[in-house]
Design an enzyme around this catalytic site. Structure first.
Site, short mmCIF file in Angstrom:
data_model
loop_
_atom_site.label_atom_id
_atom_site.label_comp_id
_atom_site.label_asym_id
_atom_site.label_seq_id
_atom_site.Cartn_x
_atom_site.Cartn_y
_atom_site.Cartn_z
N HIS A 96 -2.37 1.21 -2.34
CA HIS A 96 -2.09 2.12 -1.24
C HIS A 96 -1.58 3.47 -1.74
O HIS A 96 -1.68 4.47 -1.03
CB HIS A 96 -1.15 1.49 -0.21
CG HIS A 96 0.29 1.41 -0.59
ND1 HIS A 96 0.89 0.27 -1.06
CD2 HIS A 96 1.29 2.33 -0.53
CE1 HIS A 96 2.17 0.48 -1.27
NE2 HIS A 96 2.44 1.74 -0.96
N ASP A 123 -2.26 -5.45 -4.31
CA ASP A 123 -2.01 -4.03 -4.05
C ASP A 123 -1.82 -3.27 -5.37
O ASP A 123 -0.70 -2.95 -5.76
CB ASP A 123 -0.79 -3.88 -3.15
CG ASP A 123 -0.67 -2.49 -2.54
OD1 ASP A 123 -1.40 -1.59 -2.99
OD2 ASP A 123 0.14 -2.32 -1.62
N SER A 144 7.08 2.34 -4.08
CA SER A 144 5.75 1.74 -4.12
C SER A 144 5.09 2.03 -5.46
O SER A 144 5.01 3.18 -5.88
CB SER A 144 4.88 2.29 -3.00
OG SER A 144 5.32 1.85 -1.74
#
Length: 716
Positions: free
Chosen positions: A86, A222, A651
């Site tokens: 992402h 991810d 992230s």
């Protein structure tokens, strides 16, 4: 009386100062003094110097800020970078086309020549930091107004940044901490040639979609791979075919050994923003005014994007990144509302503020701290409706391109129109490049619907007397329905197409720009967003002073307590352990601190956008063909849980074991602890990460890109 004093002290200390091992986002330069002994007791085998060193290579040299908003890590001697899927999403979408849709199909470069360069993507390396609190605060005194204080501080910050940039070689940033009570400078080096190396398809990298977002158990791969390039001498440079892969000072070794519950885990990264000092009245404002408006505005934008995205694969690809960003914050803000209410966070903060206020109104403290809490509470009470308005407006600006674009671009066009011929010739290529970048992937029917629906919501829900003036007038004229106005505006505006802007650049007309309906509307929205007046400035100044004094006073009242600063996109370390959530969530794994490919397959729903899977992954599972990446028990691990203290910006951060080896990549938090930006929940707060063994399994067995695994340093 003695019992009351003890209770008073406990209530005062608890919300802000009671720090357990899992809580805190710590400066690397303070690890040796504040954290190292505690980390060793938990299982760390590295010295503080091996984590952070200015003069020698260390762990911090492998951690980069990715694209300005995420974290990534260097995992090979040739500049290979791991981050989240992402985090790379925007770059992957930009490089995709309907014929080569890397979001849906994945992408794996067979060699360096096949790696793809996005238009604009950079990584930032952290070089060093230092404390300049005494230098900066020595320039100000209590007799200054907040405005004068800020001016003097900003001047000194500019000097410090110039002094340490070495003539532009480095980017230097001075940041405020503890609400203006301390200051540190950070030295960085930016690398702008960053290329896509590999990404799994959405069905792996985004498995679970919005449904599983912020939830446990997770089964999401991810991750994505990029590479940093330099010039022939190893220096940062712009893209060129002759550039070579970066030779980093340090890259992370990767563990194949796995882990057990309660094993040590640390995370280094760039957490974006926490507000652990936020007062109770600020929490009340967010829960009752700001966040509900944000959630509602985001949902309106998402719904109007999605109806067009579902009908056209090209539009879906072009708006995939924007939709994902809006959707992520939409769920985040609703989760924040629920968690803050459920845990009665404002009540907890209010108890601490009451205790502080008693201390502040003792005779020796009253002159400096006596009005702090009343000033803070008064400010929030006066700005509640403004906060609701601002978040409806922010939601529109995040969802609608044309809420802001005509204003930003229009000001450039006005400057262009007023310039002489020579200046126009200088500006023209830059403007054309910007226009092409903005309009290449715009779909006007979607943009019209998003703008129309967002305006309708904003005009209906924000307090009427603080609406943007033109919007208020149009709402009255069209009875709250902007569709007719928007349709006509897009017909006549020069901002409705690249061709019309090109025509304006050929024959610039300031009067035409001044009458342009989209320019007028966008200017109205942006002017309202940025509006301030003397009363507002004074209230803001009084609030900032009171907030700074509150933090100063709470620390002064408890001088022996160890504090950590709020996150603000600077490099931090957080440490804790691998640990389960309470066993009330269904999971495929034997223990609730990890998930396996078995659970991924169990969630599989053919042709479902969120839970579809590639047939090859299913085949690998059925054959139990996991290569060397399976756990000792024979299962294929997918995701894991730790109790590390992270937030947005983390992230892509590496999850590292006690030996300094990479075991996972952080990508999410859990819905149960969505209040974590304001208050840390020791029982429920978790970091969700993709197991590095699943990353390697996907690269090797699924994608057939073992040459990338071979490039890494694996520890058996």
């Amino acid at each position: 009386m003695k019992t009351k004093k003890i209770l008073f002290a406990l209530l005062f200390l608890l919300p802000f100062n009671w720090v357990k091992a899992d809580e805190g986002m710590w400066f690397l330069m303070h690890i040796d003094r504040l954290n190292h002994r505690d980390m060793q007791q938990m299982g760390l085998q590295l010295t503080a110097e091996e984590i952070y060193s200015v003069n020698h290579s260390s762990l911090k040299d492998a951690i980069v800020q990715f694209g300005g908003g995420c974290t990534a890590e260097i995992v090979s001697k040739d500049g290979l970078v791991l981050t989240n899927h992402h985090c790379g999403y925007g770059a992957i979408a930009e490089l995709s086309s309907p014929e080569h849709n890397y979001l849906s199909d994945g992408f794996w470069a067979a060699n360096h020549q096949e790696e793809l360069k996005p238009k604009s993507l950079s990584v930032r390396f952290f070089v060093r930091m230092d404390d300049v609190s005494e230098r900066i605060l020595g320039k100000v005194d209590d007799n200054m107004s907040e405005i004068d204080r800020e001016k003097v501080i900003n001047q000194e910050i500019a000097f410090i940044e110039r002094e340490n940039s070495e003539g532009g070689k480095y980017v230097v940033s001075v940041k405020s901490f503890y609400n203006g009570n301390e200051y540190y400078y950070f030295v960085y080096q930016d690398y702008n040639d960053v290329r896509l190396v590999g990404t799994p398809p959405n069905s792996i990298g985004k498995f679970g979609g919005d449904t599983d977002n912020w939830e446990w158990p997770r089964h999401t791969g991810d991750f994505s791979l990029f590479r940093v390039y330099t010039d022939r001498d190893g220096n940062p440079t712009e893209y060129a075919q002759t550039n070579i892969p970066l030779k980093p000072k340090y890259h992370l070794p990767i563990s194949l050994k796995g882990f057990q519950e309660n094993d040590f885990a640390m995370i280094l990264g760039y957490p974006g923003r926490t507000n652990r000092w936020m007062p109770s009245a600020g929490i009340d404002q967010n829960v009752n005014y700001a966040y509900p408006a944000w959630v509602e505005a985001s949902k309106v934008g998402m719904d109007n994007m999605k109806k067009h995205m579902d009908n056209d694969p090209k539009v879906k690809l072009e708006y995939a990144s924007k939709y994902a960003q809006v959707a992520n914050y939409w769920k985040n803000r609703q989760g924040m509302i629920d968690a803050l209410q459920q845990h009665e966070t404002a009540k907890t903060k209010r108890i601490a503020e009451t205790a502080f206020n008693k201390w502040a109104n003792k005779r020796k403290n009253r002159a400096r701290y006596g009005e702090v809490i009343p000033t803070i509470n008064g400010y929030y009470e006066a700005t509640n409706e403004q906060s609701r308005h601002d978040n409806y407006l922010i939601g529109m600006l995040r969802s609608s391109t044309f809420a802001a674009l005509p204003y930003v671009l229009g000001n450039t066009l006005q400057f262009y129109a007023d310039a002489n011929d020579a200046k126009r010739q200088e500006l023209l290529p830059k403007i054309q490049t910007e226009v092409n970048a903005q309009y290449d992937q715009l779909y006007l029917p979607l943009e019209q619907d998003v703008l129309n629906a967002s305006l309708k919501l904003y005009a209906a829900k924000a307090q009427a007397d603080i609406l943007a003036p033109l919007v208020a007038s149009l709402a009255e004229q069209y009875d709250g329905d902007f569709s007719v106005y928007i349709k006509e505006a897009f017909k006549t505006s020069i901002f409705s197409s690249k061709e019309k802007i090109d025509s304006f650049l050929t024959n610039p007309d300031v009067e035409l720009l001044a009458k342009d309906p989209l320019y007028l509307l966008s200017s109205d929205l942006m002017d309202r967003y940025r509006h301030t007046d003397d009363d507002k400035k004074q209230a803001e100044a009084s609030f900032q002073q009171a907030f700074r004094l509150m933090v100063e006073g709470m620390r002064k009242a408890n001088p022996k307590k160890v504090y950590y600063p709020d996150a603000n996109s600077t490099l931090r370390l957080t440490y804790g352990k691998i640990i389960s959530l309470p066993p009330d969530s269904k999971n495929d794994a034997q223990e609730n601190y990890y998930t396996t490919l078995k659970g991924t397959i169990a969630k599989y729903r053919p042709n479902d956008e969120e839970f579809d899977l590639p047939q090859k992954l299913i085949d690998l599972y059925e054959a139990k063909d996991f290569g060397p990446y399976a756990d000792q028990a024979g299962h294929m691990p997918v995701n894991l849980l730790t109790d590390n203290d992270i937030t947005g910006g983390n992230s892509g951060s590496p999850v590292i074991n006690g030996n300094g080896e990479l075991i996972g990549i952080a990508f999410d938090g859990n819905i149960e602890a969505m209040a974590g930006d304001v208050i840390f929940d020791h029982e429920l707060q978790r970091t969700i990460s993709v197991d590095i063994r699943y990353v390697l399994f996907i690269i090797d067995k699924f994608a057939g890109a073992k040459h990338l695994v071979d490039e890494m340093t694996l520890v058996q």
